[in-house]
Motif scaffolding. Structure first.
Motif, PDB file in Angstrom:
ATOM      1  N   ALA A   1       0.835  -1.201   0.000  1.00  0.00           N
ATOM      2  CA  ALA A   1       0.000   0.000   0.000  1.00  0.00           C
ATOM      3  C   ALA A   1       0.869   1.250   0.000  1.00  0.00           C
ATOM      4  O   ALA A   1       1.825   1.350   0.760  1.00  0.00           O
ATOM      5  CB  ALA A   1      -0.906   0.000   1.225  1.00  0.00           C
ATOM      6  N   VAL A   2       0.556   2.198  -0.859  1.00  0.00           N
ATOM      7  CA  VAL A   2       1.316   3.445  -0.957  1.00  0.00           C
ATOM      8  C   VAL A   2       0.409   4.610  -0.575  1.00  0.00           C
ATOM      9  O   VAL A   2      -0.538   4.929  -1.298  1.00  0.00           O
ATOM     10  CB  VAL A   2       1.851   3.660  -2.388  1.00  0.00           C
ATOM     11  N   PRO A   3       0.658   5.259   0.577  1.00  0.00           N
ATOM     12  CA  PRO A   3      -0.182   6.392   0.987  1.00  0.00           C
ATOM     13  C   PRO A   3      -0.095   7.537  -0.017  1.00  0.00           C
ATOM     14  O   PRO A   3       0.927   7.722  -0.686  1.00  0.00           O
ATOM     15  CB  PRO A   3       0.423   6.799   2.342  1.00  0.00           C
ATOM     16  N   ARG A   4      -1.162   8.314  -0.085  1.00  0.00           N
ATOM     17  CA  ARG A   4      -1.198   9.437  -1.021  1.00  0.00           C
ATOM     18  C   ARG A   4      -0.084  10.433  -0.732  1.00  0.00           C
ATOM     19  O   ARG A   4       0.530  10.993  -1.657  1.00  0.00           O
ATOM     20  CB  ARG A   4      -2.553  10.135  -0.933  1.00  0.00           C
ATOM     21  N   MET A   5       0.231  10.663   0.552  1.00  0.00           N
ATOM     22  CA  MET A   5       1.264  11.626   0.899  1.00  0.00           C
ATOM     23  C   MET A   5       2.643  11.175   0.420  1.00  0.00           C
ATOM     24  O   MET A   5       3.542  12.003   0.247  1.00  0.00           O
ATOM     25  CB  MET A   5       1.281  11.858   2.416  1.00  0.00           C
ATOM     26  N   GLN A   6       2.810   9.872   0.214  1.00  0.00           N
ATOM     27  CA  GLN A   6       4.093   9.395  -0.307  1.00  0.00           C
ATOM     28  C   GLN A   6       4.280   9.842  -1.752  1.00  0.00           C
ATOM     29  O   GLN A   6       5.380  10.219  -2.170  1.00  0.00           O
ATOM     30  CB  GLN A   6       4.171   7.881  -0.185  1.00  0.00           C
ATOM     31  N   TRP A   7       3.195   9.816  -2.518  1.00  0.00           N
ATOM     32  CA  TRP A   7       3.256  10.333  -3.883  1.00  0.00           C
ATOM     33  C   TRP A   7       3.502  11.832  -3.875  1.00  0.00           C
ATOM     34  O   TRP A   7       4.261  12.361  -4.706  1.00  0.00           O
ATOM     35  CB  TRP A   7       1.951  10.024  -4.624  1.00  0.00           C
ATOM     36  N   ILE A   8       2.861  12.531  -2.942  1.00  0.00           N
ATOM     37  CA  ILE A   8       3.075  13.978  -2.833  1.00  0.00           C
ATOM     38  C   ILE A   8       4.529  14.268  -2.471  1.00  0.00           C
ATOM     39  O   ILE A   8       5.161  15.181  -3.019  1.00  0.00           O
ATOM     40  CB  ILE A   8       2.123  14.584  -1.786  1.00  0.00           C
ATOM     41  N   GLY A   9       5.071  13.476  -1.543  1.00  0.00           N
ATOM     42  CA  GLY A   9       6.472  13.634  -1.168  1.00  0.00           C
ATOM     43  C   GLY A   9       7.404  13.424  -2.349  1.00  0.00           C
ATOM     44  O   GLY A   9       8.396  14.145  -2.525  1.00  0.00           O
TER      45      GLY A   9
ATOM     46  N   VAL B   1       7.734  15.333   4.729  1.00  0.00           N
ATOM     47  CA  VAL B   1       6.333  15.037   4.403  1.00  0.00           C
ATOM     48  C   VAL B   1       6.071  13.542   4.493  1.00  0.00           C
ATOM     49  O   VAL B   1       5.099  13.086   5.115  1.00  0.00           O
ATOM     50  CB  VAL B   1       5.983  15.556   2.990  1.00  0.00           C
ATOM     51  N   VAL B   2       6.958  12.753   3.876  1.00  0.00           N
ATOM     52  CA  VAL B   2       6.759  11.307   3.875  1.00  0.00           C
ATOM     53  C   VAL B   2       7.037  10.715   5.246  1.00  0.00           C
ATOM     54  O   VAL B   2       6.389   9.763   5.672  1.00  0.00           O
ATOM     55  CB  VAL B   2       7.640  10.639   2.798  1.00  0.00           C
ATOM     56  N   THR B   3       7.993  11.298   5.973  1.00  0.00           N
ATOM     57  CA  THR B   3       8.318  10.796   7.309  1.00  0.00           C
ATOM     58  C   THR B   3       7.136  10.944   8.251  1.00  0.00           C
ATOM     59  O   THR B   3       6.852  10.059   9.062  1.00  0.00           O
ATOM     60  CB  THR B   3       9.534  11.552   7.881  1.00  0.00           C
ATOM     61  N   ARG B   4       6.429  12.050   8.160  1.00  0.00           N
ATOM     62  CA  ARG B   4       5.274  12.275   9.035  1.00  0.00           C
ATOM     63  C   ARG B   4       4.204  11.221   8.786  1.00  0.00           C
ATOM     64  O   ARG B   4       3.569  10.735   9.717  1.00  0.00           O
ATOM     65  CB  ARG B   4       4.700  13.675   8.807  1.00  0.00           C
ATOM     66  N   VAL B   5       4.031  10.854   7.524  1.00  0.00           N
ATOM     67  CA  VAL B   5       3.052   9.804   7.198  1.00  0.00           C
ATOM     68  C   VAL B   5       3.546   8.459   7.680  1.00  0.00           C
ATOM     69  O   VAL B   5       2.816   7.654   8.252  1.00  0.00           O
ATOM     70  CB  VAL B   5       2.789   9.774   5.678  1.00  0.00           C
ATOM     71  N   ASP B   6       4.838   8.217   7.462  1.00  0.00           N
ATOM     72  CA  ASP B   6       5.422   6.919   7.789  1.00  0.00           C
ATOM     73  C   ASP B   6       5.460   6.658   9.285  1.00  0.00           C
ATOM     74  O   ASP B   6       5.418   5.520   9.734  1.00  0.00           O
ATOM     75  CB  ASP B   6       6.833   6.860   7.203  1.00  0.00           C
ATOM     76  N   ASN B   7       5.542   7.739  10.074  1.00  0.00           N
ATOM     77  CA  ASN B   7       5.699   7.593  11.517  1.00  0.00           C
ATOM     78  C   ASN B   7       4.390   7.648  12.301  1.00  0.00           C
ATOM     79  O   ASN B   7       4.375   7.429  13.503  1.00  0.00           O
ATOM     80  CB  ASN B   7       6.622   8.696  12.055  1.00  0.00           C
ATOM     81  N   ARG B   8       3.307   7.964  11.605  1.00  0.00           N
ATOM     82  CA  ARG B   8       2.051   8.077  12.337  1.00  0.00           C
ATOM     83  C   ARG B   8       1.588   6.694  12.806  1.00  0.00           C
ATOM     84  O   ARG B   8       1.851   5.687  12.150  1.00  0.00           O
ATOM     85  CB  ARG B   8       0.981   8.718  11.456  1.00  0.00           C
ATOM     86  N   PRO B   9       0.893   6.596  13.929  1.00  0.00           N
ATOM     87  CA  PRO B   9       0.423   5.299  14.421  1.00  0.00           C
ATOM     88  C   PRO B   9      -0.518   4.639  13.424  1.00  0.00           C
ATOM     89  O   PRO B   9      -1.377   5.284  12.837  1.00  0.00           O
ATOM     90  CB  PRO B   9      -0.306   5.664  15.724  1.00  0.00           C
ATOM     91  N   LYS B  10      -0.330   3.345  13.209  1.00  0.00           N
ATOM     92  CA  LYS B  10      -1.181   2.591  12.290  1.00  0.00           C
ATOM     93  C   LYS B  10      -2.495   2.217  12.958  1.00  0.00           C
ATOM     94  O   LYS B  10      -2.529   1.810  14.114  1.00  0.00           O
ATOM     95  CB  LYS B  10      -0.461   1.317  11.847  1.00  0.00           C
ATOM     96  N   LYS B  11      -3.592   2.393  12.233  1.00  0.00           N
ATOM     97  CA  LYS B  11      -4.871   1.911  12.726  1.00  0.00           C
ATOM     98  C   LYS B  11      -4.928   0.400  12.567  1.00  0.00           C
ATOM     99  O   LYS B  11      -4.230  -0.184  11.760  1.00  0.00           O
ATOM    100  CB  LYS B  11      -6.002   2.561  11.929  1.00  0.00           C
TER     101      LYS B  11
END
Length: 325
Positions: A133-141, A298-308
């Motif tokens: 899975a690739v988060p949208r913010m990773q593409w933005i990053g 930008v990508v680090t903030r997404v990568d480090n957020r707690p997973k649901k």
């Protein structure tokens, strides 16, 4: 011999020893781009790379072969073939593009920055291929990172460097070669011991570059001292220093913290190249490097957020072979 491509977290170790090792690691890793520039004026690219890897292969192969026999960890023919392919992509193809671009006049900092977005590109582009899975913010990053590269490249080209316009596409080819090696590495059913893989990669590169040097009539090394200084620089600092410190820090602070340091390579190389070779370093260059760092944040903030609980656990880890600069 692989490293995580998912964007890492900030180093948290407060140890003075670890901090010193981290500084040395960034310097040694950056030295590969500087060494390429140092040797560019004294020999052809195939010559420099041939004589860089022949001594490495001569030292590593006997040591690794004896160790593998003693421990009964000899690679299977299939594993050996896979590592040869990875070596061609992640080391031979990658380094050829870096040295060629620098030889044509592309600034070392620009080359390092293009190389530096490889983790972002690999995580974004290989995610769908590998079912990650690739988060949208990773593409933005990735888009922000590419914008930073464009800014630095424009500043480099606008400063009147000797590089032709098409030379700036060459580092991208090397970056894509690294991404391709990531895909091959991910498909491997089992990992290869790091030192064993390094020996295979260096031996493969020695064969590739020796063949290129012989075919181009450039196998005989020049007698000028700068060639041998550049060669010693690359072997001691870039390969043994950079690679050795990578694995030493890996044991001390972990892979995510070590890989955070990789994003310091481009700015350090840009400053080093400006001081040592008089390469252009304008405010626009600094702004482009800053934009590249923003992409990582930008990508680090997404990568480090707690997973649901309902989020896939496959959303981050993509691994690629580590290669000596």
């Amino acid at each position: 011999m692989s490293k995580q491509i998912g964007i890492p977290r900030i180093v948290t170790s407060r140890s003075a020893v670890t901090a010193t090792l981290s500084v040395l690691f960034v310097a040694c890793w950056s030295s590969g781009f500087i060494g390429a520039k140092l040797g560019a004026g004294s020999a052809e690219v195939p010559t420099l790379l041939m004589w860089r890897f022949l001594p490495l292969a001569a030292v590593l192969v006997p040591i690794v072969w004896l160790s593998a026999r003693r421990r009964k960890t000899m690679p299977t023919p299939r594993a050996l073939g896979r590592q040869v392919v990875i070596g061609i992509l992640s080391q031979s193809g990658y380094l050829l593009s870096v040295y060629w671009a620098v030889d044509l006049g592309v600034n070392t900092g620009t080359t390092a920055l293009i190389d530096g977005i490889q983790p972002l590109a690999a995580a974004a582009l290989l995610g769908p291929v590998l079912g990650v899975a690739v988060p949208r913010m990773q593409w933005i990053g990735l888009a922000i990172g590419l914008a930073g590269v464009a800014m630095v490249t424009a500043a480099d080209a606008g400063a009147g460097t000797s590089a032709p316009w098409w030379a700036y596409a060459i580092p991208f080819l090397g970056m894509l070669s690294l991404v391709a090696s990531t895909f091959v590495q991910q498909r491997a059913p089992a990992s290869t011991p790091p030192l064993q893989a390094l020996a295979i990669h260096c031996s493969t590169s020695a064969i590739v570059f020796t063949t290129l040097a012989i075919v181009s009539g450039a196998a005989v090394p020049p007698s000028v001292g700068t060639f041998w200084i550049a060669l010693l620089w690359l072997i001691v600092l870039s390969t043994f220093g950079g690679y050795g410190l990578y694995w030493l820090l890996l044991r001390r602070i972990g892979i995510t913290s070590v890989n955070t340091l990789m994003f310091l390579i481009a700015p350090v190389t840009a400053v080093w190249g400006a001081l040592m070779f008089g390469e252009s370093f304008t405010p626009f260059t600094a702004l482009g490097l800053a934009v590249g760092i923003v992409a990582v944040v930008v990508v680090t903030r997404v990568d480090n957020r707690p997973k649901k609980q309902d989020e896939s656990t496959d959303s981050c880890p993509v691994r690629a072979p580590i290669t000596s600069r």
